[in-house]
Design a protein around this motif. Structure first.
Motif, PDB file in Angstrom:
ATOM      1  N   ILE A 103       8.451   0.149   7.359  1.00 12.54           N
ATOM      2  CA  ILE A 103       6.872   0.038   7.992  1.00 12.54           C
ATOM      3  C   ILE A 103       6.855   0.024   9.354  1.00 12.54           C
ATOM      4  O   ILE A 103       6.080   0.916  10.156  1.00 12.54           O
ATOM      5  N   ARG A 104       7.998  -0.685  10.048  1.00 18.21           N
ATOM      6  CA  ARG A 104       7.924  -0.748  11.544  1.00 18.21           C
ATOM      7  C   ARG A 104       8.391   0.464  12.210  1.00 18.21           C
ATOM      8  O   ARG A 104       7.964   0.816  13.428  1.00 18.21           O
ATOM      9  N   GLU A 105       9.098   1.220  11.460  1.00 18.37           N
ATOM     10  CA  GLU A 105       9.789   2.539  11.869  1.00 18.37           C
ATOM     11  C   GLU A 105       8.468   3.382  11.862  1.00 18.37           C
ATOM     12  O   GLU A 105       8.617   4.637  12.683  1.00 18.37           O
ATOM     13  N   ASN A 106       7.612   3.297  11.152  1.00 21.48           N
ATOM     14  CA  ASN A 106       6.649   4.396  10.951  1.00 21.48           C
ATOM     15  C   ASN A 106       5.170   3.692  11.173  1.00 21.48           C
ATOM     16  O   ASN A 106       4.268   3.645  10.075  1.00 21.48           O
ATOM     17  N   ASP A 107       5.159   2.758  12.338  1.00 18.81           N
ATOM     18  CA  ASP A 107       3.934   2.328  12.543  1.00 18.81           C
ATOM     19  C   ASP A 107       2.697   3.080  12.543  1.00 18.81           C
ATOM     20  O   ASP A 107       1.627   2.455  12.337  1.00 18.81           O
ATOM     21  N   HIS A 108       2.834   4.414  12.870  1.00 20.99           N
ATOM     22  CA  HIS A 108       1.355   5.121  13.069  1.00 20.99           C
ATOM     23  C   HIS A 108       1.292   6.093  11.646  1.00 20.99           C
ATOM     24  O   HIS A 108       0.569   6.922  11.915  1.00 20.99           O
ATOM     25  N   ALA A 109       2.038   5.805  10.790  1.00 25.02           N
ATOM     26  CA  ALA A 109       1.670   6.432   9.365  1.00 25.02           C
ATOM     27  C   ALA A 109       0.360   6.155   9.005  1.00 25.02           C
ATOM     28  O   ALA A 109      -0.334   5.463   9.441  1.00 25.02           O
ATOM     29  N   ALA A 110      -0.002   6.988   7.973  1.00 25.83           N
ATOM     30  CA  ALA A 110      -1.241   6.886   7.409  1.00 25.83           C
ATOM     31  C   ALA A 110      -1.707   5.632   6.829  1.00 25.83           C
ATOM     32  O   ALA A 110      -2.710   5.098   6.884  1.00 25.83           O
ATOM     33  N   TYR A 111      -0.645   4.948   6.023  1.00 30.56           N
ATOM     34  CA  TYR A 111      -1.017   3.945   5.498  1.00 30.56           C
ATOM     35  C   TYR A 111      -0.294   2.452   6.489  1.00 30.56           C
ATOM     36  O   TYR A 111      -0.079   1.700   5.598  1.00 30.56           O
ATOM     37  N   ILE A 118       0.856  -1.118   0.027  1.00 32.39           N
ATOM     38  CA  ILE A 118       0.020   0.014  -0.056  1.00 32.39           C
ATOM     39  C   ILE A 118       0.944   1.310   0.098  1.00 32.39           C
ATOM     40  O   ILE A 118       0.528   2.416  -0.698  1.00 32.39           O
ATOM     41  N   ASN A 119       1.947   1.128   0.672  1.00 34.60           N
ATOM     42  CA  ASN A 119       2.775   2.559   0.647  1.00 34.60           C
ATOM     43  C   ASN A 119       3.463   2.597  -0.375  1.00 34.60           C
ATOM     44  O   ASN A 119       4.035   3.913  -0.749  1.00 34.60           O
ATOM     45  N   THR A 120       3.550   1.790  -1.390  1.00 34.03           N
ATOM     46  CA  THR A 120       4.227   2.138  -2.550  1.00 34.03           C
ATOM     47  C   THR A 120       3.452   3.223  -3.455  1.00 34.03           C
ATOM     48  O   THR A 120       3.964   3.733  -4.380  1.00 34.03           O
ATOM     49  N   VAL A 121       1.876   3.044  -3.327  1.00 35.11           N
ATOM     50  CA  VAL A 121       1.224   3.695  -4.108  1.00 35.11           C
ATOM     51  C   VAL A 121       0.516   4.789  -3.111  1.00 35.11           C
ATOM     52  O   VAL A 121      -0.148   5.934  -3.707  1.00 35.11           O
ATOM     53  N   GLY A 122       0.532   4.678  -1.757  1.00 34.40           N
ATOM     54  CA  GLY A 122      -0.335   5.542  -1.251  1.00 34.40           C
ATOM     55  C   GLY A 122      -0.217   7.119  -1.173  1.00 34.40           C
ATOM     56  O   GLY A 122      -0.916   7.809  -1.221  1.00 34.40           O
ATOM     57  N   PRO A 123       1.094   7.589  -1.418  1.00 29.59           N
ATOM     58  CA  PRO A 123       1.281   9.072  -1.342  1.00 29.59           C
ATOM     59  C   PRO A 123       0.983   9.663  -2.609  1.00 29.59           C
ATOM     60  O   PRO A 123       0.974  10.842  -3.002  1.00 29.59           O
TER      61      PRO A 123
END
Length: 380
Positions: A372-380, A51-56
């Motif tokens: 992903i683990r370092e940004n666990d609370h990111a939008a995606y 998801i984070n590959t296209v989320g932004p």
């Protein structure tokens, strides 16, 4: 500088094609990634990688979809009115499917619950898989003619049904479209990921690339052998005011391939579809994923360009009243409208392309499990 009316009609045929190709390349790889999401990501971390590959980027890429629809509305008002009447339920199905994308991206990670997240993952799958399928089915129906006609006052009347759109050739075109978009999304996903997700995506890329080649070939043979095309047999005044009823049209075998005899250079387009797909597969397997993405983009140009070149000058042929079929010359807006829109396009399209290029450059690189683990609370 103002262009003459016949030239503007051809320019806008090309520009609408450019916008459709831009939509397929830019928003298409987002949809392809969404289609692959439930299958290449085996746990929550891997699916968040996908998801984070296209989320932004996905919402910015929707500009191509909106611009393409707006261009058809403004440049080809009769096509817009007739298509949205005839394909009403199909277009609604596209919009309903697209609803899953914004809510899926925004709400999936709001709650840390497996059922909640898996539900939205499948919602993103629907939002990615359904639109290209329906768009392909719509193109398949164009080649067979759409059951509509115009009254003397140019009021369009559609006489078909939603289920009538789901005929075998149209469904084959839907498969080609879905395979093309999913293949393109797989190439992009390989470029942005690594490890197990990338390996699974490579398998999917090979499957959908092969399906694209087979489906495109089958559709071409079917079009050549089994579907009569349309041909205008009366004189065409390219500079006349739009009047779709002012022509004589016949159906004849092989008519959809006539343009390749008249303009042999158009053979570059189907060749590009094959060469781009094969090159993308080879480059992706050898991890030259950026070059592979360029190659798959060229394949999209080839596939969509082949459809456009085959149909030309028709945009939306009619199966019930042949002369009602809409063409590049008799479905357009006024001379002044086309001129104003052209200059607006020449000003704003480079801005859109420049901004999109900058955004992708800023957010380039691999999306990893560590990120992903370092940004666990990111939008995606």
């Amino acid at each position: 500088m103002l262009f003459d009316y016949p030239t503007l009609k051809l320019i806008w045929w090309l520009l609408v094609g450019v916008l459709l190709v831009g939509f397929a390349i830019m928003d298409g790889h987002d949809m392809g990634v969404g289609t692959l999401l439930p299958f290449v990501g085996k746990d929550d971390v891997e699916r968040r990688i996908v998801i984070n590959t296209v989320g932004p980027h996905w919402d910015g890429n929707q500009v191509w979809f909106i611009t393409g629809g707006g261009a058809i509305f403004a440049a080809w008002p009769l096509v817009y009115a007739t298509a949205f009447s005839g394909f009403y339920w199909a277009m609604l199905a596209v919009l309903w499917a697209l609803f899953f994308r914004p809510v899926g991206f925004d709400y999936r990670s709001k709650i840390n619950n497996p059922t909640w997240r898996q539900t939205w993952d499948w919602g993103l799958f629907v939002g990615g898989a359904v639109p290209p399928l329906i768009f392909g089915v719509a193109f398949g129906n164009l080649f067979q003619g759409v059951p509509f006609h115009f009254a003397d006052n140019l009021m369009p009347y559609y006489t078909g049904s939603f289920w009538g759109l789901l005929n075998p050739f149209a469904l084959l075109c839907g498969v080609v479209s879905t395979a093309m978009i999913t293949f393109h999304g797989a190439i992009y996903l390989m470029h942005r990921t690594e490890g197990a997700v990338q390996r699974r995506t490579q398998t999917a890329m090979l499957v959908f690339g092969s399906l694209l080649l087979l489906g495109f070939s089958a559709a071409g043979v079917w079009l050549w052998q089994g579907i009569d095309g349309y041909a205008i047999v009366s004189a065409v005044d390219a500079g006349a005011l739009p009047n779709p009823l002012d022509k004589e049209v016949i159906r004849q075998p092989g008519a959809w391939l006539a343009n390749y005899d008249k303009a042999p250079l158009t053979m570059v387009l189907p060749a590009l579809a094959y060469a781009g797909t094969l090159a993308a597969m080879l480059l992706a397997v050898n991890r030259a994923t950026l070059a592979a993405f360029v190659a798959s983009s060229l394949a999209i140009v080839g596939v969509i360009g082949t459809a456009g070149a085959s149909l030309f000058p028709f945009v939306m042929p009619s199966s019930t009243d042949l002369r009602s079929g809409l063409t590049v010359y008799d479905s357009v807006s006024s001379h002044l409208t086309l001129n104003i829109m052209l200059w607006a396009t020449l000003i704003f399209m480079p801005i859109i392309i420049a901004y999109t290029g900058w955004a992708y450059k800023v957010m380039a690189g691999k999306v990893t499990a560590a990120y992903i683990r370092e940004n666990d609370h990111a939008a995606y």
